[in-house]
Design an enzyme around this catalytic site. Structure first.
Site, PDB file in Angstrom:
ATOM      1  N   ASP A   1       1.025  -1.035  -0.015  1.00  0.00           N
ATOM      2  CA  ASP A   1       0.061   0.005   0.129  1.00  0.00           C
ATOM      3  C   ASP A   1       0.977   1.004   0.125  1.00  0.00           C
ATOM      4  O   ASP A   1       1.589   1.422   0.872  1.00  0.00           O
ATOM      5  CB  ASP A   1      -0.971   0.021   1.408  1.00  0.00           C
TER       6      ASP A   1
ATOM      7  N   ALA B   1      -2.230   4.419  -8.269  1.00  0.00           N
ATOM      8  CA  ALA B   1      -3.094   5.551  -8.400  1.00  0.00           C
ATOM      9  C   ALA B   1      -4.501   5.446  -8.117  1.00  0.00           C
ATOM     10  O   ALA B   1      -4.856   4.169  -8.027  1.00  0.00           O
ATOM     11  CB  ALA B   1      -3.018   6.266  -9.766  1.00  0.00           C
TER      12      ALA B   1
ATOM     13  N   THR C   1      -0.826  12.766 -15.813  1.00  0.00           N
ATOM     14  CA  THR C   1      -2.186  12.852 -16.480  1.00  0.00           C
ATOM     15  C   THR C   1      -2.287  14.132 -17.374  1.00  0.00           C
ATOM     16  O   THR C   1      -1.924  15.190 -16.946  1.00  0.00           O
ATOM     17  CB  THR C   1      -3.514  12.552 -15.509  1.00  0.00           C
ATOM     18  N   ASP C   2      -3.028  13.914 -18.300  1.00  0.00           N
ATOM     19  CA  ASP C   2      -3.667  15.059 -19.046  1.00  0.00           C
ATOM     20  C   ASP C   2      -4.627  15.999 -18.335  1.00  0.00           C
ATOM     21  O   ASP C   2      -4.741  17.428 -18.536  1.00  0.00           O
ATOM     22  CB  ASP C   2      -4.011  14.841 -20.152  1.00  0.00           C
TER      23      ASP C   2
ATOM     24  N   TYR D   1      -9.208  14.850  -8.971  1.00  0.00           N
ATOM     25  CA  TYR D   1      -8.491  13.907  -9.736  1.00  0.00           C
ATOM     26  C   TYR D   1      -6.870  14.883 -10.080  1.00  0.00           C
ATOM     27  O   TYR D   1      -5.873  14.323  -9.962  1.00  0.00           O
ATOM     28  CB  TYR D   1      -8.996  12.980 -10.793  1.00  0.00           C
TER      29      TYR D   1
ATOM     30  N   LYS E   1      -3.222  14.580  -8.728  1.00  0.00           N
ATOM     31  CA  LYS E   1      -2.129  14.338  -9.638  1.00  0.00           C
ATOM     32  C   LYS E   1      -1.286  15.303  -9.727  1.00  0.00           C
ATOM     33  O   LYS E   1      -0.019  14.974  -9.687  1.00  0.00           O
ATOM     34  CB  LYS E   1      -2.716  13.761 -11.057  1.00  0.00           C
TER      35      LYS E   1
ATOM     36  N   TRP F   1      -5.973   9.245 -21.607  1.00  0.00           N
ATOM     37  CA  TRP F   1      -7.007   8.384 -22.262  1.00  0.00           C
ATOM     38  C   TRP F   1      -6.550   7.021 -22.356  1.00  0.00           C
ATOM     39  O   TRP F   1      -6.454   6.301 -23.606  1.00  0.00           O
ATOM     40  CB  TRP F   1      -7.534   8.726 -23.569  1.00  0.00           C
TER      41      TRP F   1
HETATM   42  N1  LIG Z   1      -6.504   5.526 -17.059  1.00  0.00           N
HETATM   43  C1  LIG Z   1      -6.592   6.543 -17.756  1.00  0.00           C
HETATM   44  O1  LIG Z   1      -6.857   7.076 -18.706  1.00  0.00           O
HETATM   45  C2  LIG Z   1      -5.196   7.503 -17.370  1.00  0.00           C
HETATM   46  C3  LIG Z   1      -5.044   8.825 -17.946  1.00  0.00           C
HETATM   47  C4  LIG Z   1      -4.024   9.207 -17.792  1.00  0.00           C
HETATM   48  C5  LIG Z   1      -3.234   9.111 -16.871  1.00  0.00           C
HETATM   49  N2  LIG Z   1      -3.218   7.758 -16.056  1.00  0.00           N
HETATM   50  C6  LIG Z   1      -2.320   7.516 -14.916  1.00  0.00           C
HETATM   51  O2  LIG Z   1      -1.791   6.198 -15.256  1.00  0.00           O
HETATM   52  C7  LIG Z   1      -1.397   5.410 -14.080  1.00  0.00           C
HETATM   53  C8  LIG Z   1      -1.933   4.210 -14.116  1.00  0.00           C
HETATM   54  O3  LIG Z   1      -3.457   4.164 -14.383  1.00  0.00           O
HETATM   55  P1  LIG Z   1      -4.194   2.779 -14.708  1.00  0.00           P
HETATM   56  O4  LIG Z   1      -4.913   3.256 -15.703  1.00  0.00           O
HETATM   57  O5  LIG Z   1      -3.187   1.603 -14.925  1.00  0.00           O
HETATM   58  O6  LIG Z   1      -5.071   2.811 -13.366  1.00  0.00           O
HETATM   59  P2  LIG Z   1      -5.684   1.335 -12.677  1.00  0.00           P
HETATM   60  O7  LIG Z   1      -5.950   0.462 -13.694  1.00  0.00           O
HETATM   61  O8  LIG Z   1      -6.732   1.959 -11.646  1.00  0.00           O
HETATM   62  O9  LIG Z   1      -4.266   1.069 -11.772  1.00  0.00           O
HETATM   63  C9  LIG Z   1      -3.921   1.509 -10.648  1.00  0.00           C
HETATM   64  C10 LIG Z   1      -3.466   0.440  -9.780  1.00  0.00           C
HETATM   65  O10 LIG Z   1      -3.141   1.139  -8.449  1.00  0.00           O
HETATM   66  C11 LIG Z   1      -3.583   0.537  -7.355  1.00  0.00           C
HETATM   67  N3  LIG Z   1      -3.902   1.172  -6.220  1.00  0.00           N
HETATM   68  C12 LIG Z   1      -4.601   2.072  -5.948  1.00  0.00           C
HETATM   69  N4  LIG Z   1      -4.453   2.522  -4.300  1.00  0.00           N
HETATM   70  C13 LIG Z   1      -2.950   1.889  -4.068  1.00  0.00           C
HETATM   71  C14 LIG Z   1      -2.303   2.280  -3.035  1.00  0.00           C
HETATM   72  N5  LIG Z   1      -2.848   2.795  -2.155  1.00  0.00           N
HETATM   73  N6  LIG Z   1      -1.237   1.242  -3.045  1.00  0.00           N
HETATM   74  C15 LIG Z   1      -0.908   0.477  -4.004  1.00  0.00           C
HETATM   75  N7  LIG Z   1      -1.773   0.552  -5.165  1.00  0.00           N
HETATM   76  C16 LIG Z   1      -2.914   1.125  -5.147  1.00  0.00           C
HETATM   77  C17 LIG Z   1      -4.865  -0.240  -7.861  1.00  0.00           C
HETATM   78  O11 LIG Z   1      -5.434  -1.327  -6.969  1.00  0.00           O
HETATM   79  P3  LIG Z   1      -6.629  -1.365  -6.436  1.00  0.00           P
HETATM   80  O12 LIG Z   1      -7.700  -1.481  -7.931  1.00  0.00           O
HETATM   81  O13 LIG Z   1      -6.773  -2.882  -6.058  1.00  0.00           O
HETATM   82  O14 LIG Z   1      -7.078  -0.360  -5.521  1.00  0.00           O
HETATM   83  C18 LIG Z   1      -4.595  -0.185  -9.327  1.00  0.00           C
HETATM   84  O15 LIG Z   1      -4.165  -1.578  -9.570  1.00  0.00           O
HETATM   85  C19 LIG Z   1      -1.931   6.219 -13.070  1.00  0.00           C
HETATM   86  O16 LIG Z   1      -1.009   7.025 -12.386  1.00  0.00           O
HETATM   87  C20 LIG Z   1      -3.135   7.184 -13.765  1.00  0.00           C
HETATM   88  O17 LIG Z   1      -3.509   8.430 -12.691  1.00  0.00           O
HETATM   89  C21 LIG Z   1      -4.428   7.016 -16.255  1.00  0.00           C
END
Ligand SMILES: NC(=O)c1ccc[n+]([C@@H]2O[C@H](COP(=O)([O-])OP(=O)(O)OC[C@H]3O[C@@H](n4cnc5c(N)ncnc54)[C@H](OP(=O)(O)O)[C@@H]3O)[C@@H](O)[C@H]2O)c1
Length: 280
Positions: free
Chosen positions: A36, A60, A101-102, A125, A129, A148
């Site tokens: 965590d 995240a 993120t954007d 959010y 970030k 995205w």
């Molecule tokens: N998704 C998008 O469209 C997008 C766009 C721009 C940037 N981003 C960035 O890209 C990165 C990856 O995002 P993603 O899309 O892969 O999101 P994701 O699928 O939600 O993955 C995030 C992971 O972080 C874990 N997490 C949450 N709280 C935590 C904690 N306290 N300690 C350890 N792990 C924890 C979650 O686990 P649980 O689900 O078990 O909590 C999940 O497995 C992030 O930094 C996000 O802000 C995402």
């Protein structure tokens, strides 16, 4: 080199771990249950135990709308935890790559955003970030802003669009929010370039090809061999029910620093989307 991946079960985390399998590095992927990242002592202990040469932070709280009602969690995971990771990385001399993120931008710029543009997030959010970015020393860590993101793992818009296409004849998506769709596997590949080259500061890393969500939904249907005319454009104002978190109208990220560094950009999203849709 040993590389620690946090949030290793997320859509990007899983791709980062898998992309490493073909490479020369030893990867230790820790999912939420294993580490965590909001627990400073646990972060310190895990980083000391693994003693990585680099850390890729994929953890995240990325549920944009939930962040509006759970700001404490958003700031704990997206900002405070980044500080814990940066401290722990410093202690063992590890390089840190952090994903942002954007949505740190307000979307009012008429042109694509470059890395030096001033952030002004509209949502909890985005603010959390941005606070995460500010928790890092830009001389010692890389902040990789993506946008995205869609991939094989977890929930994302490609899967949502395909599901809705199976349930309804007509689909409505907003035509007044534009961005660069990014395929998680492509982003993961570029994150390994960061681990190997260790550049610092803010970098925009996305697939190429700017579209609205309406145009993106059309491309998803096209990639699925379906009729893109089934998608209709609406405005954000017409969206029912309205989304709790405001989104930037323009969040197209120009990959200016990669261009200046002469690094080959990630391909047009349509190329990778076709591969992704085939794999789902
Ligand atoms: N998704 C998008 O469209 C997008 C766009 C721009 C940037 N981003 C960035 O890209 C990165 C990856 O995002 P993603 O899309 O892969 O999101 P994701 O699928 O939600 O993955 C995030 C992971 O972080 C874990 N997490 C949450 N709280 C935590 C904690 N306290 N300690 C350890 N792990 C924890 C979650 O686990 P649980 O689900 O078990 O909590 C999940 O497995 C992030 O930094 C996000 O802000 C995402």
């Amino acid at each position: 080199m040993k590389v620690l991946v946090t949030g290793a079960a997320g859509q990007v985390g899983r791709e980062v771990v898998e992309a490493a399998a073909a490479g020369a590095h030893e990867v230790v992927g820790l999912d939420h249950a294993a580490l965590d990242v909001t627990d400073a002592a646990a972060v310190r202990e895990a980083v000391r135990a693994v003693a990585p040469g680099a850390i890729v932070n994929c953890a995240a709280f990325a549920a944009v709308d939930r962040c509006e009602t759970e700001p404490d969690v958003a700031f704990a995971v997206n900002a405070d935890a980044v500080r814990h990771l940066a401290r722990a990385a410093d202690e063992v001399g590890a390089y840190l790559v952090h994903i942002s993120t954007d949505y740190v931008f307000d979307g009012r710029k008429p042109d694509p955003y470059v890395e030096t543009d001033t952030p002004n997030p509209l949502s909890v959010y985005g603010r959390s970030k941005l606070a995460g970015e500010q928790a890092l020393d830009p001389e010692r860590a890389a902040i990789v802003r993506a946008s995205w993101i869609c991939g094989r793992y977890g929930a994302n818009m490609v899967k949502t669009i395909l599901r809705l296409a199976g349930e309804h004849e007509k689909l409505s998506f907003v035509s007044d929010q534009r961005g660069h769709p990014t395929i998680a596997a492509d982003l993961a590949r570029m994150l390994w370039w960061f681990v190997e080259e260790r550049p610092a500061g803010v970098w925009h890393v996305t697939n190429q090809g700017a579209v609205s969500w309406y145009e993106f939904a059309q491309e998803v249907l096209r990639a699925n061999g379906d009729d893109p005319a089934r998608v209709l454009p609406i405005t954000t104002e017409e969206l029912q029910p309205p989304r709790p978190a405001p989104r930037p109208a323009n969040s197209v990220l120009r990959n200016q620093r990669l261009i200046e560094a002469g690094v080959e950009l990630l391909p047009d999203f349509r190329e990778s989307l076709a591969i992704l849709v085939r794999s789902l």
